[in-house]
Design a protein around this motif. Sequence first.
Motif, PDB file in Angstrom:
ATOM      1  N   TYR A   1      22.481 -21.527   6.877  1.00 42.04           N
ATOM      2  CA  TYR A   1      23.823 -21.922   7.309  1.00 42.04           C
ATOM      3  C   TYR A   1      24.932 -21.557   6.327  1.00 42.04           C
ATOM      4  CZ  TYR A   1      22.522 -26.053   4.532  1.00 42.04           C
ATOM      5  OH  TYR A   1      22.098 -26.889   3.537  1.00 42.04           O
ATOM      6  N   LYS A   2      24.603 -21.275   5.074  1.00 41.47           N
ATOM      7  CA  LYS A   2      25.654 -20.881   4.128  1.00 41.47           C
ATOM      8  C   LYS A   2      25.967 -19.382   4.184  1.00 41.47           C
ATOM      9  CE  LYS A   2      25.264 -24.546   0.681  1.00 41.47           C
ATOM     10  NZ  LYS A   2      25.138 -24.870  -0.750  1.00 41.47           N
ATOM     11  N   CYS A   3      25.167 -18.631   4.933  1.00 37.22           N
ATOM     12  CA  CYS A   3      25.364 -17.177   5.023  1.00 37.22           C
ATOM     13  C   CYS A   3      26.343 -16.850   6.145  1.00 37.22           C
ATOM     14  CB  CYS A   3      24.026 -16.478   5.251  1.00 37.22           C
ATOM     15  SG  CYS A   3      22.907 -16.695   3.861  1.00 37.22           S
ATOM     16  N   LYS A   4      27.258 -15.920   5.872  1.00 42.92           N
ATOM     17  CA  LYS A   4      28.344 -15.648   6.814  1.00 42.92           C
ATOM     18  C   LYS A   4      28.162 -14.314   7.522  1.00 42.92           C
ATOM     19  CE  LYS A   4      31.451 -18.352   3.947  1.00 42.92           C
ATOM     20  NZ  LYS A   4      32.509 -18.292   2.925  1.00 42.92           N
ATOM     21  N   PRO A   5      28.279 -14.310   8.864  1.00 46.27           N
ATOM     22  CA  PRO A   5      28.180 -13.047   9.609  1.00 46.27           C
ATOM     23  C   PRO A   5      29.176 -12.018   9.084  1.00 46.27           C
ATOM     24  CG  PRO A   5      28.146 -14.905  11.117  1.00 46.27           C
ATOM     25  CD  PRO A   5      28.463 -15.466   9.764  1.00 46.27           C
ATOM     26  N   GLY A   6      28.719 -10.779   8.979  1.00 50.18           N
ATOM     27  CA  GLY A   6      29.578  -9.688   8.535  1.00 50.18           C
ATOM     28  C   GLY A   6      29.751  -9.588   7.036  1.00 50.18           C
ATOM     29  N   GLU A   7      29.169 -10.552   6.275  1.00 49.39           N
ATOM     30  CA  GLU A   7      29.394 -10.558   4.825  1.00 49.39           C
ATOM     31  C   GLU A   7      28.118 -10.427   3.995  1.00 49.39           C
ATOM     32  OE1 GLU A   7      31.887 -13.747   3.454  1.00 49.39           O
ATOM     33  OE2 GLU A   7      33.251 -13.561   5.160  1.00 49.39           O
ATOM     34  N   GLU A   8      26.964 -10.522   4.625  1.00 44.03           N
ATOM     35  CA  GLU A   8      25.708 -10.496   3.863  1.00 44.03           C
ATOM     36  C   GLU A   8      25.068  -9.117   3.892  1.00 44.03           C
ATOM     37  OE1 GLU A   8      25.332 -13.213   2.277  1.00 44.03           O
ATOM     38  OE2 GLU A   8      26.595 -14.517   3.494  1.00 44.03           O
TER      39      GLU A   8
ATOM     40  N   LEU B   1      17.644  -9.992  12.666  1.00 48.27           N
ATOM     41  CA  LEU B   1      18.619 -10.907  12.066  1.00 48.27           C
ATOM     42  C   LEU B   1      19.797 -10.128  11.469  1.00 48.27           C
ATOM     43  CD1 LEU B   1      19.295 -13.879  11.349  1.00 48.27           C
ATOM     44  CD2 LEU B   1      18.133 -13.498   9.171  1.00 48.27           C
ATOM     45  N   SER B   2      19.514  -8.989  10.838  1.00 47.75           N
ATOM     46  CA  SER B   2      20.592  -8.160  10.266  1.00 47.75           C
ATOM     47  C   SER B   2      21.575  -7.722  11.341  1.00 47.75           C
ATOM     48  CB  SER B   2      20.015  -6.897   9.612  1.00 47.75           C
ATOM     49  OG  SER B   2      19.337  -7.199   8.438  1.00 47.75           O
ATOM     50  N   ILE B   3      21.046  -7.291  12.476  1.00 51.40           N
ATOM     51  CA  ILE B   3      21.925  -6.822  13.561  1.00 51.40           C
ATOM     52  C   ILE B   3      22.706  -8.004  14.142  1.00 51.40           C
ATOM     53  CG2 ILE B   3      21.999  -5.678  15.809  1.00 51.40           C
ATOM     54  CD1 ILE B   3      21.201  -3.758  13.570  1.00 51.40           C
ATOM     55  N   LYS B   4      22.034  -9.143  14.329  1.00 55.75           N
ATOM     56  CA  LYS B   4      22.718 -10.319  14.896  1.00 55.75           C
ATOM     57  C   LYS B   4      23.856 -10.785  13.993  1.00 55.75           C
ATOM     58  CE  LYS B   4      21.950 -14.895  16.919  1.00 55.75           C
ATOM     59  NZ  LYS B   4      23.244 -15.445  16.565  1.00 55.75           N
ATOM     60  N   MET B   5      23.612 -10.779  12.670  1.00 55.34           N
ATOM     61  CA  MET B   5      24.614 -11.285  11.730  1.00 55.34           C
ATOM     62  C   MET B   5      25.528 -10.176  11.193  1.00 55.34           C
ATOM     63  SD  MET B   5      22.478 -14.105   9.515  1.00 55.34           S
ATOM     64  CE  MET B   5      23.919 -14.513   8.536  1.00 55.34           C
ATOM     65  N   ALA B   6      25.324  -8.943  11.686  1.00 58.07           N
ATOM     66  CA  ALA B   6      26.096  -7.790  11.205  1.00 58.07           C
ATOM     67  C   ALA B   6      26.008  -7.665   9.682  1.00 58.07           C
ATOM     68  CB  ALA B   6      27.544  -7.870  11.668  1.00 58.07           C
ATOM     69  N   CYS B   7      24.774  -7.768   9.182  1.00 63.94           N
ATOM     70  CA  CYS B   7      24.518  -7.586   7.748  1.00 63.94           C
ATOM     71  C   CYS B   7      24.237  -6.112   7.476  1.00 63.94           C
ATOM     72  CB  CYS B   7      23.271  -8.358   7.314  1.00 63.94           C
ATOM     73  SG  CYS B   7      23.307 -10.111   7.645  1.00 63.94           S
ATOM     74  N   LYS B   8      24.401  -5.722   6.241  1.00 64.98           N
ATOM     75  CA  LYS B   8      23.933  -4.392   5.837  1.00 64.98           C
ATOM     76  C   LYS B   8      22.434  -4.504   5.548  1.00 64.98           C
ATOM     77  CE  LYS B   8      25.002  -2.468   1.738  1.00 64.98           C
ATOM     78  NZ  LYS B   8      25.746  -1.686   0.724  1.00 64.98           N
ATOM     79  N   MET B   9      21.653  -3.638   6.193  1.00 61.84           N
ATOM     80  CA  MET B   9      20.209  -3.564   5.947  1.00 61.84           C
ATOM     81  C   MET B   9      19.950  -2.517   4.879  1.00 61.84           C
ATOM     82  SD  MET B   9      17.787  -3.332   9.322  1.00 61.84           S
ATOM     83  CE  MET B   9      19.063  -3.262  10.536  1.00 61.84           C
TER      84      MET B   9
ATOM     85  N   ARG C   1      23.068  -4.836  -4.536  1.00 61.49           N
ATOM     86  CA  ARG C   1      23.494  -6.240  -4.527  1.00 61.49           C
ATOM     87  C   ARG C   1      23.185  -6.983  -3.227  1.00 61.49           C
ATOM     88  NH1 ARG C   1      23.794  -7.925  -8.980  1.00 61.49           N
ATOM     89  NH2 ARG C   1      25.560  -9.337  -8.806  1.00 61.49           N
ATOM     90  N   PRO C   2      21.936  -6.971  -2.763  1.00 62.56           N
ATOM     91  CA  PRO C   2      21.612  -7.739  -1.543  1.00 62.56           C
ATOM     92  C   PRO C   2      21.772  -9.225  -1.802  1.00 62.56           C
ATOM     93  CG  PRO C   2      19.600  -7.023  -2.629  1.00 62.56           C
ATOM     94  CD  PRO C   2      20.739  -6.362  -3.360  1.00 62.56           C
ATOM     95  N   THR C   3      22.148  -9.953  -0.736  1.00 68.32           N
ATOM     96  CA  THR C   3      22.286 -11.416  -0.853  1.00 68.32           C
ATOM     97  C   THR C   3      21.075 -12.148  -0.281  1.00 68.32           C
ATOM     98  OG1 THR C   3      23.522 -11.458   1.238  1.00 68.32           O
ATOM     99  CG2 THR C   3      24.806 -11.332  -0.791  1.00 68.32           C
ATOM    100  N   LEU C   4      20.370 -11.503   0.654  1.00 71.19           N
ATOM    101  CA  LEU C   4      19.181 -12.106   1.277  1.00 71.19           C
ATOM    102  C   LEU C   4      17.976 -11.209   1.036  1.00 71.19           C
ATOM    103  CD1 LEU C   4      20.765 -13.166   4.708  1.00 71.19           C
ATOM    104  CD2 LEU C   4      20.426 -14.594   2.681  1.00 71.19           C
ATOM    105  N   PHE C   5      16.833 -11.826   0.769  1.00 68.07           N
ATOM    106  CA  PHE C   5      15.648 -11.053   0.385  1.00 68.07           C
ATOM    107  C   PHE C   5      14.395 -11.721   0.954  1.00 68.07           C
ATOM    108  CE2 PHE C   5      13.205  -9.530  -3.704  1.00 68.07           C
ATOM    109  CZ  PHE C   5      12.336  -8.800  -2.913  1.00 68.07           C
ATOM    110  N   PRO C   6      14.164 -11.614   2.286  1.00 63.90           N
ATOM    111  CA  PRO C   6      12.911 -12.143   2.838  1.00 63.90           C
ATOM    112  C   PRO C   6      11.738 -11.338   2.270  1.00 63.90           C
ATOM    113  CG  PRO C   6      14.482 -11.532   4.567  1.00 63.90           C
ATOM    114  CD  PRO C   6      14.977 -10.939   3.298  1.00 63.90           C
TER     115      PRO C   6
END
Length: 567
Positions: free
Chosen positions: A244-251, A271-279, A298-303
């Motif tokens: 919930y702290k991650c923002k669409p288009g910004e991660e 999830l990347s496509i849904k949240m418009a993240c850079k993969m 500088r990735p913010t998410l790292f599953p």
Amino acid sequence: MSEHKQWLEVYPKEIPAALEYSRELVQQYLVDAKEKYPEKIAVHFMGKEITFKKLYEEALSFAGYLQGIGITKGDRIAIMLPNTPQGVISYFGILMAGGIVVQTNPLYTERELEYQMKDSGAKAIITLDILYPRVSNVMPHTELQHIIVTAIKDYLPFPKNLAYPFIQKKQYGIVVKVQHEGNTHLFSEIIKMKPKKLINFDINPEEDLALLQYTGGTTGSPKGVMLTHKNLIANTTMSQTWLYKCKPGEESILGILPFFHVYGMTSVMILSIKMACKMILMPKFDALNTLKTIQKQRPTLFPGAPTIYIGLLNHPDLKKYNLSSIKACISGSAALPVEVQQKFEEVTGGKLVEGYGLSEASPVTHANFVWDIERVKGSIGVPYPDTDAKIISIETGESMPAGEIGEIVIKGPQIMKGYWNRPEDTAETLKDGWLYTGDLGYMDERGYFYVVDRKKDMIIAGGYNIYPREIEEVLYEHPEVKEVVVAGVPDQYRGETVKAYIVLKEGSTVTKEELNQFARKYLAAYKAPRLYEFRKELPKTAVGKILRRNLVEEEMKKLEEDHQKQA
């Protein structure tokens, strides 16, 4: 649903107990991202970057081409690629064309590939140039009508694209040249073509399949898990809500987990496509390359999986790299050691928590909270929103009280429709909407779940699901093998590793090295046993069934004795 979902009482206020799910198809996520963020970078691959607009256009071209060669609603199309832009384009292109994706491991041998193509009835496959000979050999024995070929260099920036074929020849010893003719098609030619107007099929997200994800068990061959558009939409929505702290288009998300693995496919790609993240795509895990990529991109998410985090933490140059961009990591595929979690959080300043899932659940069903909630050591966390779970007795099937061990069963909108063409297996695993996981565990008073063992004997090594019987069947084909049993034994790095216990025929002099060469001819490298032990006999029941569990217990006892000696 369970009478009382006590875990809801520990939910943070930001996570609702129930969610609303859009009644749309998975490919709509790409349409939405293209509309909202057309010039934002969607994919970074070894220096090459692609915008959401470009990604959508290439997926559209690919979809039109598929329809042009006769692909229609419900046709299965296989993707046999590492994490590359072509994999993402193909995935969404297949769905846009009305097809069903069949994810295929590029490490598969011809034997494994042939089985999966036959079972799925796939009509076409997208693969790499270096895998083309393998696919061509299998094609006559399957329903495959088309092979679409791509190359790593197709999506590399200049001058890497010119140098790569030389690197490939040095690495693999082959250069494969393929012509765009007949039933062989070049991906690079396809995406240059002007998109055709698509035939829009009437697809019901609740009933129609988006994906056949192959999994397996200790009995029989791998099974195709039928996942609908709704299943994938639900699980992706749940995952976004959890973060919930991650923002669409910004991660930005580091894409090391392979997309042919359902966890990588959902938690990174969709999830990347849904949240418009850079993969940030990496075709394979290499610790040093990963450290360099994190520092630079500088990735913010790292599953990831525990083996990935362990590999990074144990790299001698770890301290030279800045990993502070990482906000959140959810670890899946195997148990996450507490010391790994703590050390990784110290190094990055981000959060690393353990989750749980399985292919049959799209895949995530449980996770620990990422932020603001106390840590519960050794737990897989609590169920996702709209997900119910309970522990039932393996003898009576009745619900067990807190603290009692039984089988974990799960219900929710992410649970599969069933197994492809396997009604009996489906009936055994899905009962009254509940998914019987085959994992043994317990739930504490607050609703946190813990996995203690597997009812079945599946091995999880390095995040890969490995099925002993498949390996045993291969080893039994060796003329010198009399009896064999395969088990997962503890391994500090991979979680478990594959060990084969062999009884040879009388007078045989075959060596471990010879058996290993034989196994690797028919099995992907990660499935082949790492350890071999020759025995005069194997432990058995009165009726002759080999007691695999006894062998695992022996290994555990040896490990315990070794620890005591060292202490």
